[in-house]
Structures are given as C-alpha cells and as structure tokens.
Design a protein around this motif. Structure first.
Motif, PDB file in Angstrom:
ATOM      1  N   PHE A 201      -0.921  -0.190  32.502  1.00 14.05           N
ATOM      2  CA  PHE A 201      -0.722   1.070  33.219  1.00 14.05           C
ATOM      3  C   PHE A 201      -1.696   2.073  32.607  1.00 14.05           C
ATOM      4  N   VAL A 202      -2.629   2.589  33.415  1.00 13.95           N
ATOM      5  CA  VAL A 202      -3.806   3.234  32.841  1.00 13.95           C
ATOM      6  C   VAL A 202      -4.077   4.600  33.460  1.00 13.95           C
ATOM      7  N   ALA A 203      -4.486   5.546  32.597  1.00 18.12           N
ATOM      8  CA  ALA A 203      -5.061   6.817  33.033  1.00 18.12           C
ATOM      9  C   ALA A 203      -6.468   6.874  32.449  1.00 18.12           C
ATOM     10  N   VAL A 204      -7.462   6.910  33.318  1.00 15.60           N
ATOM     11  CA  VAL A 204      -8.847   6.902  32.845  1.00 15.60           C
ATOM     12  C   VAL A 204      -9.462   8.284  32.973  1.00 15.60           C
ATOM     13  N   ALA A 205     -10.490   8.522  32.172  1.00 12.39           N
ATOM     14  CA  ALA A 205     -11.248   9.775  32.219  1.00 12.39           C
ATOM     15  C   ALA A 205     -12.639   9.494  32.778  1.00 12.39           C
ATOM     16  N   GLY A 206     -13.387  10.574  33.017  1.00  9.38           N
ATOM     17  CA  GLY A 206     -14.785  10.434  33.398  1.00  9.38           C
ATOM     18  C   GLY A 206     -15.023   9.982  34.820  1.00  9.38           C
ATOM     19  N   GLU A 207     -13.997   9.938  35.658  1.00 11.20           N
ATOM     20  CA  GLU A 207     -14.193   9.457  37.026  1.00 11.20           C
ATOM     21  C   GLU A 207     -15.084  10.408  37.810  1.00 11.20           C
ATOM     22  N   GLU A 208     -14.813  11.697  37.708  1.00 11.05           N
ATOM     23  CA  GLU A 208     -15.573  12.661  38.492  1.00 11.05           C
ATOM     24  C   GLU A 208     -17.027  12.768  38.033  1.00 11.05           C
ATOM     25  N   GLN A 209     -17.288  12.397  36.796  1.00 11.34           N
ATOM     26  CA  GLN A 209     -18.667  12.431  36.291  1.00 11.34           C
ATOM     27  C   GLN A 209     -19.434  11.164  36.656  1.00 11.34           C
ATOM     28  N   GLY A 210     -18.726  10.100  37.062  1.00  9.59           N
ATOM     29  CA  GLY A 210     -19.423   8.868  37.421  1.00  9.59           C
ATOM     30  C   GLY A 210     -18.736   7.598  36.985  1.00  9.59           C
ATOM     31  N   LEU A 211     -17.408   7.548  37.035  1.00  8.08           N
ATOM     32  CA  LEU A 211     -16.627   6.338  36.741  1.00  8.08           C
ATOM     33  C   LEU A 211     -16.819   5.859  35.305  1.00  8.08           C
ATOM     34  N   TYR A 212     -17.048   6.757  34.381  1.00  9.90           N
ATOM     35  CA  TYR A 212     -17.353   6.356  33.010  1.00  9.90           C
ATOM     36  C   TYR A 212     -16.175   5.674  32.314  1.00  9.90           C
ATOM     37  N   GLY A 213     -14.981   6.226  32.465  1.00  7.85           N
ATOM     38  CA  GLY A 213     -13.824   5.637  31.782  1.00  7.85           C
ATOM     39  C   GLY A 213     -13.479   4.255  32.296  1.00  7.85           C
ATOM     40  N   SER A 214     -13.467   4.084  33.605  1.00  8.92           N
ATOM     41  CA  SER A 214     -13.127   2.772  34.168  1.00  8.92           C
ATOM     42  C   SER A 214     -14.222   1.750  33.886  1.00  8.92           C
ATOM     43  N   ASP A 215     -15.477   2.198  33.866  1.00  7.68           N
ATOM     44  CA  ASP A 215     -16.575   1.288  33.527  1.00  7.68           C
ATOM     45  C   ASP A 215     -16.410   0.771  32.104  1.00  7.68           C
ATOM     46  N   PHE A 216     -16.054   1.676  31.195  1.00  7.61           N
ATOM     47  CA  PHE A 216     -15.816   1.306  29.793  1.00  7.61           C
ATOM     48  C   PHE A 216     -14.664   0.311  29.691  1.00  7.61           C
ATOM     49  N   MET A 217     -13.594   0.550  30.432  1.00  7.89           N
ATOM     50  CA  MET A 217     -12.443  -0.343  30.360  1.00  7.89           C
ATOM     51  C   MET A 217     -12.749  -1.709  30.958  1.00  7.89           C
ATOM     52  N   ALA A 218     -13.364  -1.730  32.130  1.00  7.99           N
ATOM     53  CA  ALA A 218     -13.649  -3.009  32.781  1.00  7.99           C
ATOM     54  C   ALA A 218     -14.584  -3.864  31.934  1.00  7.99           C
ATOM     55  N   LYS A 219     -15.598  -3.244  31.372  1.00  6.80           N
ATOM     56  CA  LYS A 219     -16.526  -3.988  30.521  1.00  6.80           C
ATOM     57  C   LYS A 219     -15.828  -4.494  29.260  1.00  6.80           C
ATOM     58  N   SER A 220     -14.927  -3.689  28.700  1.00 10.45           N
ATOM     59  CA  SER A 220     -14.196  -4.100  27.491  1.00 10.45           C
ATOM     60  C   SER A 220     -13.301  -5.297  27.786  1.00 10.45           C
ATOM     61  N   LEU A 221     -12.607  -5.269  28.922  1.00 13.76           N
ATOM     62  CA  LEU A 221     -11.743  -6.390  29.292  1.00 13.76           C
ATOM     63  C   LEU A 221     -12.569  -7.649  29.542  1.00 13.76           C
ATOM     64  N   LYS A 222     -13.712  -7.489  30.180  1.00 11.46           N
ATOM     65  CA  LYS A 222     -14.586  -8.631  30.434  1.00 11.46           C
ATOM     66  C   LYS A 222     -15.070  -9.237  29.128  1.00 11.46           C
ATOM     67  N   ALA A 223     -15.508  -8.384  28.206  1.00 13.46           N
ATOM     68  CA  ALA A 223     -16.016  -8.866  26.916  1.00 13.46           C
ATOM     69  C   ALA A 223     -14.925  -9.554  26.110  1.00 13.46           C
ATOM     70  N   ALA A 224     -13.677  -9.101  26.268  1.00 14.34           N
ATOM     71  CA  ALA A 224     -12.556  -9.681  25.525  1.00 14.34           C
ATOM     72  C   ALA A 224     -12.037 -10.958  26.165  1.00 14.34           C
ATOM     73  N   GLY A 225     -12.565 -11.325  27.334  1.00 15.70           N
ATOM     74  CA  GLY A 225     -12.131 -12.551  27.996  1.00 15.70           C
ATOM     75  C   GLY A 225     -10.773 -12.445  28.673  1.00 15.70           C
ATOM     76  N   VAL A 226     -10.341 -11.233  28.977  1.00 17.76           N
ATOM     77  CA  VAL A 226      -9.054 -11.062  29.656  1.00 17.76           C
ATOM     78  C   VAL A 226      -9.205 -11.478  31.124  1.00 17.76           C
ATOM     79  N   ASP A 227      -8.268 -12.262  31.612  1.00 18.58           N
ATOM     80  CA  ASP A 227      -8.300 -12.775  32.976  1.00 18.58           C
ATOM     81  C   ASP A 227      -7.635 -11.757  33.906  1.00 18.58           C
ATOM     82  N   VAL A 228      -8.386 -10.722  34.273  1.00 19.16           N
ATOM     83  CA  VAL A 228      -7.859  -9.697  35.166  1.00 19.16           C
ATOM     84  C   VAL A 228      -7.894 -10.241  36.595  1.00 19.16           C
ATOM     85  N   GLN A 229      -6.728 -10.483  37.170  1.00 16.73           N
ATOM     86  CA  GLN A 229      -6.658 -11.071  38.510  1.00 16.73           C
ATOM     87  C   GLN A 229      -6.309 -10.052  39.595  1.00 16.73           C
ATOM     88  N   GLY A 230      -6.185  -8.792  39.202  1.00 18.51           N
ATOM     89  CA  GLY A 230      -5.923  -7.770  40.207  1.00 18.51           C
ATOM     90  C   GLY A 230      -5.931  -6.385  39.595  1.00 18.51           C
TER      91      GLY A 230
END
Length: 468
Positions: A201-230
């Motif tokens: 359950f997530v609240a991200v920052a930086g969306e209005e500046q250019g999706l910075y918070g979600s980009d950081f989170m998605a890349k972190s999950l990818k690097a950690a090998g988390v199987d995000v299915q949705g």
C-alpha cells in the motif's frame, strides 16, 4: 387476392420472421451463435467470499474524508516544498502518512511493516535543485508466496498552475489525496488479514514533477527480483462530476495499455501476427479487475479504456509498465479541470483550485471497494500462469496449450476463450491439475487464455498463449 397467393405470402412472411430470429444481425454474433456446441461453459464472474465481503463493508467514507482533510491541511505538498517544517509542506505530509500507516501495522502482529525509501534526485526536468524523493510503503507480507506482490498506490504530492511553485497553497484534494486515501484505507482494513501473496500500500512522491517516486519504486522492485503481478494506480478518483455537467456516481475508468512498452520489435511482430494486441498483461489484469470488482458490494461499473492514459496525461502505473509489470490506472469518469493543476482563485464568480469541497467521499469509498475486491482476489488466488504456449506446429482443428505447473494452483487450471472481437472472456473449460490440454476449438476463430485456480475458489488473471 387469390387464396393460393395469400397463403404463399403468409408463408414467406413467417419464414422471414423465423430466419430473422435465428440469424443475429451483422456484427452482433456471439460465440454461442457461431459455435453452439463449443466446449466448456459460460464464464460466471468470481464473487467475494465471506472474508472479503466483511472487509469491503468496513471501508469508511468518514475515515476517507478525514484522511483527505488531513492531507489538505499541510497547505502545499509540492515535491519542491519544505521537507523539515512539521506542519506545512511535503515533509510534514510524508511523516504523517508514515505515522498513520504504522498505527495500522500495529494491528498486524508483525505481518505489515512500514518503510520510507528515499533517494536524492539531482536537478532534472521540473527538478531545479537536488531534491529528496520519498515514498511511503506499507507492506503486508504474504503468508505462502511472499515474493509474489501486488501494489496499490496514490501520489501524495500536489501542485498549482506553475509546477515549480512550491510556496502557494496546493490542496491537492482530488489530485491526489483521493488516491492516497484509497491506499491508506485499504491498508487499515487489510492489516489484520492474511493474504497468500504480498500486498503493498503505497503513497509516492514526485508524480507531478515526472513520476520520479514511482519510477524509483518500480526500478527498486525489479532490481530486487520481486514478482509484481499487478499494480493498481489511483489518481484523481475523488468525484464523479465533470465540468461538462455530467454526473456518473457508479462509474470508474480503468486505463489499460495494449502492447507492452518492454516488448522488442520481434515480440511485437509475433503478437501482431496472431492478433494478440488486445491481450497484453495489463489488459488481462484489467479484465480480471472488471470481473471481480463489479458486484453489489461495490455498486460500480468498471470501464476499461484501451489506452495507457488520457491524452496529454500520464500516471505512476506507467513507471511499472516500463519495468514489465502489469499495471492499470483508475480515474474518475468525467474530470473537472478547474479543480486540477490550478491556483486557488475565483474568476468571474467561478472557483478554481483542487479544494476538498469538490470531493465526494462516498464515491471515493466505492472506488476503494473496487480496488479492495481486486487486490484481495489477486492475492488469495494462485499467480498468473507462466510460459503459456499454443501449439502451431501442424494444421489442425484442435488447439493444444501448455504452461508451467504451479504448486499453488491446487485447484487446477482453466482454459478461457472468447470470440476474437469480444472484449472479455466468455467461456471456461476446466482441465484439472495438468500443464497441457487439447480442446476441440479452432485457434484461428477464438482467443485463448489460461488461469490458475486455488482450492479456496479464487482464480488468477488469465495468461495469453504465444506459439511454442
């Protein structure tokens, strides 16, 4: 008129009536019209079980209102605003969200943890100075498949007309305190339950500046090998009333991208060659959400939009799509642009600004129920089948599908099918605990999918087969 002609004319009229009733009008054929003896049975949407029914009943418009009011009280939540002031700015909002999430986690017996992952964004587009970007993440760890994860999010930063203005009031009630309130309310309720897979359950920052918070989170999950299915992104879900006077209190839009941005040219060519443009993972996630979230408990109609987002707009789900994760975005059906990305002001008697007075809290609660029904159904079901293929080695009127068996699919598997011009799955063929099945249906005429079934009755999203 001679009697014989009268009888003949009557016969012709009757024949025409029977023919018209038997043959559907052009463009209105259904699979049953074309293949009346097609295999399987009509798909019956999954319904909430007793536990999910209780969870959805606990979603509170009053608590959602209190959450949005608190976020608005910080004055501005611009990503560029003060991060150390205890009462004003994005730092105060971040700290309150984290503290509130921790109160929810306290009821989880250690299953839910709350973190504030951060990084320093160097000057870039819409970031004039080095700026700390912080997300708030409450993670409810899965009991049996902790590495399979699902994400629900909203962005807690806000803006006015000038996205670089970090001083003036930017209430951000609809955009996007409403989405944050959805994620937080679900975190509060889900904390005392035990999903099989992990929910974040997530609240991200930086969306209005250019999706910075979600980009950081998605890349972190990818690097950690988390199987995000949705991933379910809630952005501008606060009002069913548009600036055109429209009012649709029981409708929500769900944007779902077609061809994934991660596919290579060869993969895209393969998808297009078999007519799979409408069967990307995001579309399968969207079909799943529509199936499990439209019921009397939500009272909502989920409208899947066949595009990544609205014209000239984008959201945090796009960061997850770029990492190869299935993701969709929820947005209210009719927007009022006077109350988005605007300085708070009155012009010619018209109020501008993203103020809380324009938010419908009952509507936000219904959107939260849509998300809750989807999240719990995803996390309690087995994962989406992997490496699903269809045999195209020989010409045949049968279709053979294969997939990798998963021990979590203890209720077996089902093959789904629909006519190529149908938007949603229409038929189901149960095939049991196998990893291959042949069905008497011509693959040229239909689209296939494979979904996993748990003994608890929950069923996964479908996976689309490619030639093996």
């Amino acid at each position: 008129m001679p009697r014989v002609l009268h009888v003949l004319l009557a016969s012709l009229v009757l024949t025409h009536q029977i023919f018209a009733q038997t043959i559907p009008p052009p463009g209105r054929c259904t699979p049953a019209d074309i293949w009346p003896q097609g295999p399987g049975h009509a798909l019956v949407p999954q319904r909430p079980d007793a536990e999910l029914t209780k969870m959805l009943s606990q979603i509170s418009p009053e608590r959602i209102q209190a959450t949005i009011a608190k976020l608005v009280s910080f004055g501005t939540r611009s990503t560029l605003s003060n991060q150390t002031d205890p009462v004003r700015g994005i730092g105060a909002a971040r700290d309150w969200i984290a503290a509130e999430m921790r109160t929810y986690a306290a009821a989880s017996n250690g299953r839910m943890t709350v973190d504030v992952p951060s990084y320093v964004q160097q000057p870039a587009n819409r970031i004039p100075n080095a700026t700390v970007i912080s997300n708030v993440v409450a993670t409810l760890r899965g009991t049996t498949e902790p590495n399979r994860a699902y994400v629900v999010s909203g962005h807690y930063d806000s803006r006015v007309s000038d996205v670089q203005n970090a001083v003036d009031d930017a209430p951000g009630a609809d955009d996007d305190a409403s989405g944050v309130a959805v994620a937080m309310e679900l975190a509060r309720i889900f904390a005392t339950h035990k999903p099989a897979a992990t929910i974040m359950f997530v609240a991200v920052a930086g969306e209005e500046q250019g999706l910075y918070g979600s980009d950081f989170m998605a890349k972190s999950l990818k690097a950690a090998g988390v199987d995000v299915q949705g991933m379910l992104n809630n952005d501008i879900v606060g009002s069913p009333t548009g600036d055109d006077g429209s009012h649709s209190p029981l409708d929500i839009r769900m944007f779902a991208q077609g061809i994934p941005p991660t596919e290579t040219s060869a993969q895209i060519n393969s998808r297009v060659s078999i007519g799979g443009e409408n069967d990307a993972p995001a579309r399968q996630l969207g079909r799943f959400v529509a199936e499990v979230s439209q019921n009397p408990l939500t009272s909502m109609n989920v409208h899947m939009m066949y595009r990544p987002d609205r014209y000239l707009r984008g959201g945090d789900h796009m960061s997850f799509l770029k990492q190869g994760f299935p993701a969709v975005r929820f947005t209210e059906p009719h927007e009022d642009f006077k109350h988005q990305h605007q300085d708070v002001r009155v012009e010619n008697g018209v109020q501008f600004g993203d103020l809380i007075e324009f938010v419908d809290f009952d509507y936000v609660a219904r959107v939260a129920r849509v998300n809750g029904a989807a999240l719990w159904s995803l996390a309690q079901a087995p994962g989406t089948p992997k490496n699903v293929t269809i045999d195209t080695s020989v010409l045949t009127n049968n279709s053979t599908l294969k997939w990798v068996a998963d021990s979590a699919a203890d209720g077996g598997y089902e093959i789904l099918w629909r006519a190529t011009d149908e938007p949603f799955w229409s038929h189901v063929i149960p095939v049991g605990q196998v990893n291959m099945a042949t069905v008497q249906l011509i693959k040229d005429n239909v689209e296939f999918g494979v979904r996993a079934v748990g003994k608890n009755g929950f069923k996964s999203p479908a996976a689309f087969p490619f030639p093996g």
